[in-house]
Design an enzyme around this catalytic site. Structure first.
Site, PDB file in Angstrom:
ATOM      1  N   LYS A 255      -5.439   1.610   7.752  1.00 29.62           N
ATOM      2  CA  LYS A 255      -6.528   0.993   8.827  1.00 29.62           C
ATOM      3  C   LYS A 255      -5.943   0.064   8.843  1.00 29.62           C
ATOM      4  O   LYS A 255      -5.063  -1.199   8.190  1.00 29.62           O
ATOM      5  CB  LYS A 255      -7.938   1.029   8.318  1.00 29.62           C
ATOM      6  CG  LYS A 255      -7.348   1.008   6.218  1.00 29.62           C
ATOM      7  CD  LYS A 255      -7.675  -0.480   6.033  1.00 29.62           C
ATOM      8  CE  LYS A 255      -7.356  -1.652   6.008  1.00 29.62           C
ATOM      9  NZ  LYS A 255      -7.697  -3.026   5.019  1.00 29.62           N
TER      10      LYS A 255
ATOM     11  N   SER B   8      12.030   1.718   6.052  1.00 26.91           N
ATOM     12  CA  SER B   8      11.915   0.440   5.939  1.00 26.91           C
ATOM     13  C   SER B   8      12.783  -1.013   5.891  1.00 26.91           C
ATOM     14  O   SER B   8      14.570  -0.331   6.417  1.00 26.91           O
ATOM     15  CB  SER B   8      11.310   0.509   4.165  1.00 26.91           C
ATOM     16  OG  SER B   8      11.683  -1.006   3.460  1.00 26.91           O
ATOM     17  N   ARG B   9      12.589  -2.254   6.968  1.00 23.99           N
ATOM     18  CA  ARG B   9      13.648  -3.002   7.058  1.00 23.99           C
ATOM     19  C   ARG B   9      14.627  -3.606   5.588  1.00 23.99           C
ATOM     20  O   ARG B   9      15.707  -4.634   5.836  1.00 23.99           O
ATOM     21  CB  ARG B   9      13.339  -3.810   8.085  1.00 23.99           C
ATOM     22  CG  ARG B   9      12.723  -3.398   9.600  1.00 23.99           C
ATOM     23  CD  ARG B   9      11.599  -4.014  10.124  1.00 23.99           C
ATOM     24  NE  ARG B   9      10.448  -5.346   8.667  1.00 23.99           N
ATOM     25  CZ  ARG B   9      10.264  -6.159   8.857  1.00 23.99           C
ATOM     26  NH1 ARG B   9       9.806  -6.424  10.500  1.00 23.99           N
ATOM     27  NH2 ARG B   9       8.802  -6.065   8.108  1.00 23.99           N
TER      28      ARG B   9
ATOM     29  N   ILE C 182       0.849  -1.599   0.409  1.00 23.61           N
ATOM     30  CA  ILE C 182       0.547  -0.218  -0.448  1.00 23.61           C
ATOM     31  C   ILE C 182       1.006   1.230   0.347  1.00 23.61           C
ATOM     32  O   ILE C 182      -0.150   2.527  -1.127  1.00 23.61           O
ATOM     33  CB  ILE C 182      -0.807   0.089   1.118  1.00 23.61           C
ATOM     34  CG1 ILE C 182      -2.205   1.050   1.248  1.00 23.61           C
ATOM     35  CG2 ILE C 182      -0.365   0.459   2.224  1.00 23.61           C
ATOM     36  CD1 ILE C 182      -2.930   0.672  -0.699  1.00 23.61           C
TER      37      ILE C 182
ATOM     38  N   ASP D 222      -9.957  -7.839   6.944  1.00 21.69           N
ATOM     39  CA  ASP D 222      -8.839  -6.934   6.831  1.00 21.69           C
ATOM     40  C   ASP D 222      -9.299  -6.164   5.652  1.00 21.69           C
ATOM     41  O   ASP D 222      -9.658  -4.858   5.401  1.00 21.69           O
ATOM     42  CB  ASP D 222      -7.528  -7.333   6.436  1.00 21.69           C
ATOM     43  CG  ASP D 222      -6.329  -6.205   5.594  1.00 21.69           C
ATOM     44  OD1 ASP D 222      -6.151  -5.776   6.289  1.00 21.69           O
ATOM     45  OD2 ASP D 222      -6.430  -6.703   4.290  1.00 21.69           O
TER      46      ASP D 222
HETATM   47  P1  NAP Z   1       2.747  -5.534   3.410  1.00 17.66           P
HETATM   48  O1  NAP Z   1       2.893  -5.415   1.262  1.00 17.66           O
HETATM   49  O2  NAP Z   1       2.741  -6.412   3.979  1.00 17.66           O
HETATM   50  O3  NAP Z   1       3.802  -4.336   4.174  1.00 17.66           O
HETATM   51  C1  NAP Z   1       3.696  -3.723   5.224  1.00 17.66           C
HETATM   52  C2  NAP Z   1       5.095  -3.971   4.982  1.00 17.66           C
HETATM   53  O4  NAP Z   1       5.461  -3.282   6.885  1.00 17.66           O
HETATM   54  C3  NAP Z   1       6.333  -4.054   5.142  1.00 17.66           C
HETATM   55  O5  NAP Z   1       5.972  -4.518   3.534  1.00 17.66           O
HETATM   56  C4  NAP Z   1       7.205  -4.338   5.826  1.00 17.66           C
HETATM   57  O6  NAP Z   1       7.970  -2.979   5.532  1.00 17.66           O
HETATM   58  C5  NAP Z   1       6.816  -3.200   7.407  1.00 17.66           C
HETATM   59  N1  NAP Z   1       6.079  -4.488   8.057  1.00 17.66           N
HETATM   60  C6  NAP Z   1       6.015  -6.042   8.088  1.00 17.66           C
HETATM   61  N2  NAP Z   1       5.997  -6.005   9.587  1.00 17.66           N
HETATM   62  C7  NAP Z   1       6.439  -5.479  10.655  1.00 17.66           C
HETATM   63  C8  NAP Z   1       7.010  -5.477  11.985  1.00 17.66           C
HETATM   64  N3  NAP Z   1       6.403  -6.424  12.151  1.00 17.66           N
HETATM   65  N4  NAP Z   1       7.282  -4.721  11.930  1.00 17.66           N
HETATM   66  C9  NAP Z   1       7.717  -3.584  10.962  1.00 17.66           C
HETATM   67  N5  NAP Z   1       7.602  -3.127  10.525  1.00 17.66           N
HETATM   68  C10 NAP Z   1       6.799  -4.279   9.510  1.00 17.66           C
HETATM   69  O7  NAP Z   1       0.991  -5.104   4.105  1.00 17.66           O
HETATM   70  P2  NAP Z   1       0.062  -4.055   2.957  1.00 17.66           P
HETATM   71  O8  NAP Z   1      -0.825  -4.010   2.251  1.00 17.66           O
HETATM   72  O9  NAP Z   1       1.016  -2.970   2.034  1.00 17.66           O
HETATM   73  O10 NAP Z   1      -0.688  -3.572   4.212  1.00 17.66           O
HETATM   74  C11 NAP Z   1       0.006  -2.431   5.246  1.00 17.66           C
HETATM   75  C12 NAP Z   1      -1.554  -1.807   5.950  1.00 17.66           C
HETATM   76  O11 NAP Z   1      -1.871  -1.396   4.628  1.00 17.66           O
HETATM   77  C13 NAP Z   1      -2.215  -2.828   6.754  1.00 17.66           C
HETATM   78  O12 NAP Z   1      -2.804  -2.456   7.454  1.00 17.66           O
HETATM   79  C14 NAP Z   1      -3.404  -2.841   5.479  1.00 17.66           C
HETATM   80  O13 NAP Z   1      -4.668  -3.650   6.284  1.00 17.66           O
HETATM   81  C15 NAP Z   1      -3.234  -1.795   4.541  1.00 17.66           C
HETATM   82  N6  NAP Z   1      -4.015  -1.417   3.125  1.00 17.66           N
HETATM   83  C16 NAP Z   1      -3.656  -2.265   2.582  1.00 17.66           C
HETATM   84  C17 NAP Z   1      -4.623  -2.410   0.638  1.00 17.66           C
HETATM   85  C18 NAP Z   1      -3.442  -3.048  -0.406  1.00 17.66           C
HETATM   86  O14 NAP Z   1      -4.364  -2.851  -1.387  1.00 17.66           O
HETATM   87  N7  NAP Z   1      -2.345  -3.963   0.214  1.00 17.66           N
HETATM   88  C19 NAP Z   1      -4.636  -1.313   1.054  1.00 17.66           C
HETATM   89  C20 NAP Z   1      -5.560  -0.128   1.798  1.00 17.66           C
HETATM   90  C21 NAP Z   1      -4.708   0.022   3.592  1.00 17.66           C
HETATM   91  P3  NAP Z   1       9.569  -2.733   4.936  1.00 17.66           P
HETATM   92  O15 NAP Z   1      10.069  -4.182   4.501  1.00 17.66           O
HETATM   93  O16 NAP Z   1       9.658  -1.684   4.730  1.00 17.66           O
HETATM   94  O17 NAP Z   1      10.213  -3.155   7.101  1.00 17.66           O
END
Ligand code: NAP
Length: 311
Positions: A87, A33-34, A11, A165
């Site tokens: 969210k 970012s990690r 996102i 989610d």
């Molecule tokens: P994602 O692709 O898994 O990305 C989340 C990022 O957060 C990871 O790439 C990592 O970034 C970091 N992270 C993960 N676990 C962590 C931890 N334990 N400690 C610290 N950093 C951590 O997930 P996403 O889809 O972007 O979703 C993230 C949030 O946005 C969620 O709450 C989701 O509900 C919301 N969201 C997602 C979407 C969608 O379409 N995907 C749409 C709207 C809202 P680094 O590797 O850079 O550290």
């Protein structure tokens, strides 16, 4: 204003980076970012280092999964930064209340964003429903988890919410457009035998006027993806489709602003505009209504175990 993005996943890349780049209010001054980062932007391996080394960055936007969000938000607030939350705003209601209290005490902005509420047709739908008698509300949120969440292990872990989610997006719209509040009365959660969170959920709600209100969330939907809310009223019917991007009133499709009749169109630029306005007055926007329904579903839900899920 200088802003830092934390957690550079799907996102952050798809929506936050372009929304910040297209805004006159914001300058993306750092990423935390990690594993990666944002091209051309100074990147820090952890939040504590960024907060210590860049005191001029006053705003932090958290794009992490829900479980690590509280610790990051609390650290940013303690360091005197305004905070914007993806969210859901946390993993539990209590930690969201704790963050709100911290922000209030320190005179800082805290914004629990609900991106789906910014979909193009949500405000028109709300306006149309105002003053009408609601008879029935049917929410259908059915999508393919393999298509939208490939390799996202956290959604299957405790606190990851599973099908809630995306489902919480539907609830964020519902709690915005309905003139009266509803509360959950029944939930059926279908969980794969090898996972901690539901792959499907069926919900029923009580409405003060006696309307039938139900929601069906399912992550096993192949082919056509469905994100709709249908409302039958005493004087006509409303259909919000594509997550709030499209609206039909009594079967007649309503025009959407240019470029906005698609899922997520325009939502993140509006969130960042709201964040800029909130920071300007050190305001707090922490509406937890969508999350309350999810917490109620986990409290009241009947659990059904289904076949194991493999990515
Ligand atoms: P994602 O692709 O898994 O990305 C989340 C990022 O957060 C990871 O790439 C990592 O970034 C970091 N992270 C993960 N676990 C962590 C931890 N334990 N400690 C610290 N950093 C951590 O997930 P996403 O889809 O972007 O979703 C993230 C949030 O946005 C969620 O709450 C989701 O509900 C919301 N969201 C997602 C979407 C969608 O379409 N995907 C749409 C709207 C809202 P680094 O590797 O850079 O550290």
């Amino acid at each position: 204003m200088k802003i830092a993005l934390v957690g550079i996943g799907k996102i952050a890349r798809d929506q936050h980076v372009p929304a910040i780049a297209s805004s006159r209010d914001w300058e993306l001054a750092a990423a935390v970012s990690r594993h990666g980062g944002v091209e051309g932007v100074e990147t820090f391996p952890d939040l504590a280092t960024m907060l210590a080394e860049r005191p001029g960055i006053q705003v932090v936007s958290l794009c992490l999964p829900p479980v690590p969000r509280f610790a990051h938000a609390a650290a940013a607030l303690r360091a005197g930064r305004h905070v914007m939350l993806e969210k859901p705003p946390g993993a539990t209601l209590s930690e969201c209340h704790a963050l709100a209290a911290m922000a209030r005490d320190m005179g800082l902005t805290l914004y629990a964003t609900w991106h789906s509420r910014e979909a193009a047709q949500v405000a028109p739908a709300k306006a149309w429903l105002e003053g009408k008698t609601i008879r029935r509300v049917t929410v259908t949120w059915k999508e393919d988890v393999r298509r939208w969440h490939p390799g996202q292990d956290w959604i299957w872990r405790p606190g990851g919410l599973g099908v809630f989610d995306p489902g919480i997006n539907a609830l964020s719209i519902l709690t915005e457009i309905l003139p009266e509040p509803i509360h959950l009365t029944r939930a059926r959660l279908t969980c794969p035998a090898n996972r901690q969170t539901p792959i499907a959920a069926d919900l029923e709600f009580a409405h003060p006027g006696g309307a039938e209100v139900s929601a069906a969330f399912d992550w096993r939907q192949e082919g056509n993806q469905i994100w709709t809310i249908e409302v039958a009223t005493d004087t006509g019917a409303l259909l919000l489709a594509d997550g709030g991007a499209r609206l039909a009133l009594d079967g007649k499709e309503q025009p959407a602003p240019a470029g906005e009749g698609v899922p997520l169109g325009g939502e993140y630029p509006r969130l960042y505009a709201k964040m800029a306005a909130l920071v300007a007055r050190a305001g707090i926007d922490m509406d937890l209504a969508p999350m309350t329904h999810v917490a109620d579903a986990f409290t009241l839900g009947e659990r059904i175990v289904t076949t194991p899920f493999h990515d």
